[in-house]
Design an enzyme around this catalytic site. Structure first.
Site, short mmCIF file in Angstrom:
data_model
loop_
_atom_site.label_atom_id
_atom_site.label_comp_id
_atom_site.label_asym_id
_atom_site.label_seq_id
_atom_site.Cartn_x
_atom_site.Cartn_y
_atom_site.Cartn_z
N ARG A 63 42.46 23.15 -46.25
CA ARG A 63 43.26 23.69 -45.15
C ARG A 63 43.94 22.56 -44.39
O ARG A 63 43.50 21.42 -44.44
CB ARG A 63 42.37 24.48 -44.19
CG ARG A 63 42.16 25.90 -44.67
CD ARG A 63 41.27 26.64 -43.72
NE ARG A 63 40.00 25.95 -43.55
CZ ARG A 63 39.04 26.35 -42.73
NH1 ARG A 63 39.21 27.41 -41.98
NH2 ARG A 63 37.90 25.70 -42.64
N LYS A 128 28.56 22.59 -44.12
CA LYS A 128 29.45 23.47 -44.90
C LYS A 128 29.21 23.32 -46.40
O LYS A 128 29.14 22.20 -46.91
CB LYS A 128 30.88 23.06 -44.51
CG LYS A 128 31.99 23.82 -45.16
CD LYS A 128 33.29 23.55 -44.39
CE LYS A 128 34.50 23.88 -45.24
NZ LYS A 128 35.76 23.82 -44.52
N ARG A 265 33.05 26.41 -31.64
CA ARG A 265 32.05 25.40 -31.97
C ARG A 265 30.72 25.79 -31.36
O ARG A 265 30.67 26.51 -30.36
CB ARG A 265 32.44 24.04 -31.36
CG ARG A 265 33.71 23.46 -31.92
CD ARG A 265 33.38 22.35 -32.92
NE ARG A 265 34.54 21.83 -33.58
CZ ARG A 265 35.10 22.37 -34.69
NH1 ARG A 265 34.59 23.43 -35.23
NH2 ARG A 265 36.15 21.83 -35.25
C1 BTN Z 1 39.03 24.11 -46.71
O1 BTN Z 1 39.70 23.15 -46.32
O2 BTN Z 1 37.96 24.42 -46.17
C2 BTN Z 1 39.52 24.96 -47.86
C3 BTN Z 1 39.22 24.33 -49.18
C4 BTN Z 1 39.62 25.18 -50.37
C5 BTN Z 1 39.31 24.51 -51.68
C6 BTN Z 1 39.54 25.41 -52.86
S1 BTN Z 1 38.93 24.72 -54.36
C7 BTN Z 1 39.73 25.96 -55.28
C8 BTN Z 1 41.09 26.19 -54.63
N1 BTN Z 1 42.06 25.27 -55.16
C9 BTN Z 1 42.51 24.41 -54.24
O3 BTN Z 1 43.34 23.52 -54.43
N2 BTN Z 1 41.89 24.65 -53.06
C10 BTN Z 1 40.99 25.77 -53.15
#
Ligand code: BTN
Length: 271
Positions: A63, A128, A265
């Site tokens: 994200r 997480k 939080r």
């Molecule tokens: C976050 O930042 O918390 C979200 C991460 C999301 C990762 C997943 S892995 C599978 C899919 N492909 C990606 O490039 N990102 C998501």
């Protein structure tokens, strides 16, 4: 060729659900980002309910433009291509549906004390274990497609120093026991099917709120709301059917917080 773990998950799933909810369950040894892969499938006119699973990602996306480090052979990285029959404004709620799904699947397959930090972080012992990135193509009235990308830290044991205090894996949390990715992925796909069908029926979380709230880590606790208009503390009560977090301020007034507007939080840290 020997079946990979994603094929094994697909055949376990066929034993559990006989319908053809998932039109294809695809696997790649390596891909840039499974979200980009499934967005290409969406552009190419592939139907709804395709899963793209990657052994590694060379350009995994998180994200807020962050990178999702995606080493080979350890974790689960997958994206779902969906064409849900819901209004575009409801699509973001699917991220909560996936958060709930992953928490249910981890609990079912490992028994670990997993919870959800609103809106969609899946956590164990305040750290997480899963990230979700939802992307959508839509016009104002209709969704063309949604891609929900999910990364679960399964057997990874080393994390970069910058994230090691906030991230963990199922293997670390289960005393270094190796987790079978096929069994976990089958459970995720099965729970998602069930949850998604409930979501699509009502276009909201009314059928899932109870299960979600039961896994909400800071339910009934004091949380700090990082509101752009000024932070405040409140007691978190659970979600409403739109996925907004209901909190009660010290003066007794109730607020409904939408994800994306503010972050929540714990009083003493991330959770
Ligand atoms: C976050 O930042 O918390 C979200 C991460 C999301 C990762 C997943 S892995 C599978 C899919 N492909 C990606 O490039 N990102 C998501």
């Amino acid at each position: 060729m020997k079946d990979n773990w994603a094929d094994r998950a697909a055949s376990l799933l066929r034993e559990e659900c006989a319908d053809d909810f998932y039109k294809k369950i695809l696997y790649r040894e390596s891909t840039g980002s499974s979200n980009e892969w499934m967005k290409e499938a969406g552009e190419a006119g592939e139907p709804s309910c395709i899963a793209g699973i990657a052994e590694e990602q060379t350009a995994g996306k998180g994200r807020l433009g962050r990178t999702w480090v995606s080493p080979k052979g350890e974790n689960i990285y997958f994206s779902l291509l969906l064409r849900p029959d819901v209004e575009p404004r409801h699509a973001a709620t699917l991220t909560l549906v996936m958060g709930l799904t992953v928490a249910q699947a981890i609990r079912e397959t490992t028994g670990l004390p997993v919870g959800i930090k609103w809106p969609n972080d899946v956590v164990i012992n305040h750290r997480k274990v899963c990230g979700i990135l939802t992307e959508m193509k839509a016009d104002p009235e209709k969704i063309e497609y949604v891609v929900i990308g999910t990364g679960i830290n399964v057997n990874q044991t080393d994390f970069a120093e910058a994230i090691s205090s906030m991230a963990t894996s199922l293997r670390i949390e289960s005393g270094m026991r190796e987790i079978d990715r096929a069994v976990l992925l089958e459970s995720v796909l099965r729970h998602f099917r069930e949850n998604f069908l409930l979501f699509e029926k009502t276009e909201d979380l009314s059928g899932l709120m109870e299960a979600y709230d039961a896994l909400l880590v800071n339910r009934g606790q004091c949380v700090r709301i990082e509101d752009p208009k000024g932070p405040y503390t409140a007691v978190s009560k659970g979600i409403d059917e739109t996925g907004a977090l209901i909190v009660v301020r010290e003066d007794g007034t109730e607020e409904r917080i939408s994800s994306g507007e503010v972050s929540v939080r714990g009083l003493y840290g991330y959770v």
